[in-house]
Design an enzyme around this catalytic site. Structure first.
Site, mmCIF file in Angstrom:
data_model
loop_
_atom_site.group_PDB
_atom_site.id
_atom_site.type_symbol
_atom_site.label_atom_id
_atom_site.label_comp_id
_atom_site.label_asym_id
_atom_site.label_seq_id
_atom_site.Cartn_x
_atom_site.Cartn_y
_atom_site.Cartn_z
ATOM 1 N N ASN A 20 -16.724 -26.405 11.339
ATOM 2 C CA ASN A 20 -15.796 -26.229 10.212
ATOM 3 C C ASN A 20 -16.616 -25.665 9.056
ATOM 4 O O ASN A 20 -17.335 -26.398 8.376
ATOM 5 C CB ASN A 20 -15.165 -27.578 9.849
ATOM 6 N N THR A 31 -42.257 -16.212 37.405
ATOM 7 C CA THR A 31 -41.276 -15.744 36.422
ATOM 8 C C THR A 31 -41.483 -14.255 36.160
ATOM 9 O O THR A 31 -40.530 -13.556 35.808
ATOM 10 C CB THR A 31 -41.361 -16.558 35.117
ATOM 11 N N ASP A 32 -42.666 -13.774 36.360
ATOM 12 C CA ASP A 32 -42.906 -12.333 36.224
ATOM 13 C C ASP A 32 -42.124 -11.546 37.275
ATOM 14 O O ASP A 32 -41.507 -10.522 36.974
ATOM 15 C CB ASP A 32 -44.401 -12.041 36.346
ATOM 16 N N GLN A 73 -9.134 -29.687 15.158
ATOM 17 C CA GLN A 73 -8.983 -30.095 16.554
ATOM 18 C C GLN A 73 -7.700 -29.505 17.148
ATOM 19 O O GLN A 73 -7.681 -29.070 18.303
ATOM 20 C CB GLN A 73 -8.924 -31.625 16.679
ATOM 21 N N HIS A 109 -16.991 -24.984 5.826
ATOM 22 C CA HIS A 109 -16.236 -25.423 4.654
ATOM 23 C C HIS A 109 -16.202 -24.360 3.559
ATOM 24 O O HIS A 109 -17.240 -23.810 3.185
ATOM 25 C CB HIS A 109 -16.844 -26.707 4.082
ATOM 26 N N PHE A 156 -4.622 -30.637 5.789
ATOM 27 C CA PHE A 156 -5.425 -31.760 6.296
ATOM 28 C C PHE A 156 -5.105 -33.015 5.487
ATOM 29 O O PHE A 156 -5.418 -33.097 4.301
ATOM 30 C CB PHE A 156 -6.918 -31.438 6.225
ATOM 31 N N ARG A 174 -5.372 -25.132 2.740
ATOM 32 C CA ARG A 174 -6.809 -24.912 2.635
ATOM 33 C C ARG A 174 -7.209 -23.671 3.435
ATOM 34 O O ARG A 174 -6.439 -23.181 4.262
ATOM 35 C CB ARG A 174 -7.584 -26.139 3.132
#
Lengths: 301, 301, 301, 301
Positions: free
Chosen positions: C254, C57-58, C228, C256, C166, C183
């Site tokens: 969402n 990984t180096d 959705q 809120h 909603f 809302r």
């Protein structure tokens, strides 16, 4: 009207140093995060960019690593003092040093004998032991001059599931809270305590463990009418038990646990089901000290 | 070319529920974070915004709280299964439920007798016991239909201060790393393991504690030539010891501890002083399973 | 019952590379976080710790830096493809590469002429331009073999203060939510979109900007009956406008915003004062695709 | 030796309030995080748990919401002052209030006309505009008594890709850093500035925007010999341009961008490829003020 330079400091923050010591095949680990802040004759670096008075933050970092090798890391208060004194003592332009250390705790992993390893594995295998962090904050004007040592911890998360009330408060036009004689009291304690003297060094480890235990016990044993009362009792317990400590400062968020209203579903809820809220939260901050506490100087800065 | 709806799911994430149970004055606390995802006949809510098939995420949250009251929270795998089955069984439009639970551990605060409280304080006083989190991930197509249970943990931080080597790798034109026969190996284990059956419920707690111990022991006892080898041995240990488990998946960052070069300061450094780096880090991900493991279905989704 | 190795991959995660290019005194900055994951003939490294097949990984990290110099960093999709192909093409034991890149955006700081600097300062002074992050996820089995390119963004935080309703959802015994025809709708968009082909490289920048604008416009212009529905319209807009894209996957919490009840204080609240909650939150996840989308292969892994 | 109560304060932290105002169909959004801390006659709540002097943190939260409705949220300094004065003026036991507000910025989403929505969408659709946060910190002993106002910002991330040097510093035995006459200078500015008077309220918005622009310009236009010099010039610029401000305090981490050594790969690196490090980092803290600045009192606490 002239424009002038006010208080200033600079340094290397958050050097993550891990020190391993080996004692006849048994390893010990100290895992720390070290932040250095220096101040002194720093007018010109601000006014003209002349760096002649500046010990680079890179050199500060190197010093942390070199001192970890040279002196080891014993109690973090001592390590911080050794660093702070070095910076002031060795550089004429550095008048004051502030060193802050966080220490993360590790436990040994308990394992079976593993003779094929040469060592028993538990002698060099570790697991992080929790979320609370031990802290030290040290100031020094140089060896023999003014110094201060503050020990502490952060993120000690505690909860009493009963034994807490809250009532009798002011009811103004914006008050809708209902009084209660039984609530959950939960908080994440940040506590720091000031030592009377920077010379107590030999016993910083024992002092820390005892102070931590005082905080836990006082939290648990206080029948609480307010989080402020609990905070005061916690500080008081430390001061009563530990004469080397002269002041305790605490910040304790009230991690609200709201009783969920289950009535719409035909259920009662006798302090059984709670919603643990994130924000907003109450925040209680306070200091408890002895009436003979020495001047704190720069201890809390 | 037409545009179509692909896979989808929705739900309430991260409902933080704390359940207290009281047993003759002794309190018990379960502290969980519950995330629900439902799927089913959801075309119309996407296409036209018709919500007739939608059980609101608010109702899902309420159900978590109500079930915590009604059934208590025993092992988190069971609680997750109970919730998942309920959503599918009770709503014709919900065809599949995924429930994920994180559990945070609490220990009792050890205190002196405190008879003036009526109770002994340790019966209702708790301290968070560490940074690792127990997890459960459950899927259900409904009671009696396809289901899966995955248990696990996150943030189990472990370190071996010796007993680890790394050499013999490819040396391409961008390779500068020097081989070593003694290094620090540290990681934060995220492990999840799949149960052969969702019916093992009675023993989820014991199974979890045993699997966790297997991971710890295998990490400690493996003389490591690579982090991959350690990962494989950890998974293997779990599968050898726990026949109810058929697959283990792990993600283990290589938390690099670099030996600090102290030569410029006239010091050697025989694996005593390390710099603990944040980024970049190696990341090793792998699965170990039995050759008779049943089809995972949706278990890992 | 035998124990076997399952799917696995390894690599260097989160290499933070900044590439500066200079064009007649005008500087340009690309600021990226690159994560590489490789897989291939890795059985022995897991089973016996034999690293003969392992590109360290180096070395992967070094390659990221060297390629940033050698090829520059143009569009992040291209840079990721160049890296991925290199690892597979150059090492026989590496069969597959996954490269993920995050890009952080910078704007020029607008300043006055500053001729005493030699340059105008705005030619080399930058300010981070916001919180959203551009992403690319690329897979390659090697040049000329199977490949996939997914572009995207995270943390695009958007809010409609009206234009969202909603109602009409299932009302079960745990439903207490009241329907609403007005809302606040707020979310932090994570979106990723799959390209039909990895060959579109010349236009990845223009494609990204157009797709982002589609997401923003569709969020703003959709009168929403559910989150959705908004998600679907956002994906649809991208697919309608950008024929080089065949699938869009989104995760949208969402966030809120609850209307605060001000009645106890003698005030109404006509969607004027909101409490922005942290947890729990709704989480909507979904995919929108064209019916002629090619097989995704490993694109989303 | 007696144990006494020291300085203390309490309040509701991080009330997340969003205020929408509607102006002939055009919506405006203010998105804030409000933290209140009160102090006064609080001995008994600490000593005995008597809450008679306590205005609950719940009522403080309610007040934030109610005032957002009643007065709107104009400039955050004004909103904070209105709250702070209210708490002290209305409750005899409250002697002092500290109110801190963070404000998150939103831009309008530019969209096409969308007449089918009734409104044009851009009138109520917003996107978070970046990572920096505007702040206000206000203290009040009550209307007409001592008060202070500090404005500021956090996380203003800036970078100069040239125009920065660093040399001429102390070289002690732990110094290995090489001097440079061309480096990247990058920081995340936290700046706070103190107003001469709390009465400037009408112009807090304009003052903020001008001060922010001063910080940006001075960062960009200063040919830097040290980060301290840049910090000083940034403060100086604010004070020269804005007479309503008497002191600026800044904390600026030196976000190191290290030149990657590409020589092992046969490449030079003329400040083109950098590794952006996380920790450790330099941290420069300083204050710049006018010599006629009034006593700060409690302004910075």
């Amino acid at each position: 009207m002239a424009i002038v330079l006010g208080p200033n400091r600079y340094g290397k923050a958050e050097t993550r140093v891990v020190r391993v010591t080996k004692d006849a095949g048994v390893h010990h680990v100290k895992d720390c995060n070290v932040s250095v802040s220096l101040s002194g004759d720093m007018d010109q670096v601000h006014l003209s960019g002349d760096n002649a008075a500046v010990l680079t933050t890179d050199a500060q970092k190197n010093t942390v690593f070199a001192f970890a090798k040279k002196y080891g890391i014993g109690e973090i208060e001592e390590f911080a003092l050794t660093l702070a004194r070095h910076f002031v003592d060795s550089q004429p332009t550095i008048r004051h040093a502030r060193v802050e250390v966080e220490e993360y705790g590790w436990d040994r992993i308990p394992v079976q004998e593993a003779p094929h390893l040469g060592l028993r594995a538990e002698q060099h295998s570790f697991v992080r032991n929790g979320s609370e962090v031990r802290t030290a904050l040290v100031h020094s004007d140089g060896s023999g001059a003014d110094e201060s040592v503050v020990s502490g911890l952060t993120d000690l998360v505690v909860l009493n599931s009963t034994g807490s009330e809250f009532h009798g408060y002011i009811e103004d036009e914006y008050t809708t809270l209902q009084p209660t004689d039984d609530r959950v009291l939960a908080t994440a304690v940040t506590a720091r305590w000031r030592h009377r003297s920077a010379e107590a060094a030999t016993a910083f480890g024992r002092s820390y463990r005892a102070a931590r235990q005082c905080l836990l016990e006082a939290f648990a044993e206080t029948h609480s009418l307010s989080l402020q009362q609990t905070l005061y009792q916690m500080g008081r317990r430390v001061l009563n038990e530990r004469r080397e400590i002269c002041e305790v400062r605490m910040a304790m968020p009230n991690k609200h646990h709201f009783v969920v209203d289950l009535e719409p579903f035909g259920m009662d809820n006798d302090n059984e089901v709670f919603y643990a809220a994130d924000r907003p939260y109450g925040l209680i901050e306070g200091s408890v000290l002895t009436d003979d506490a020495p001047d704190p100087l720069f201890a809390w800065e």
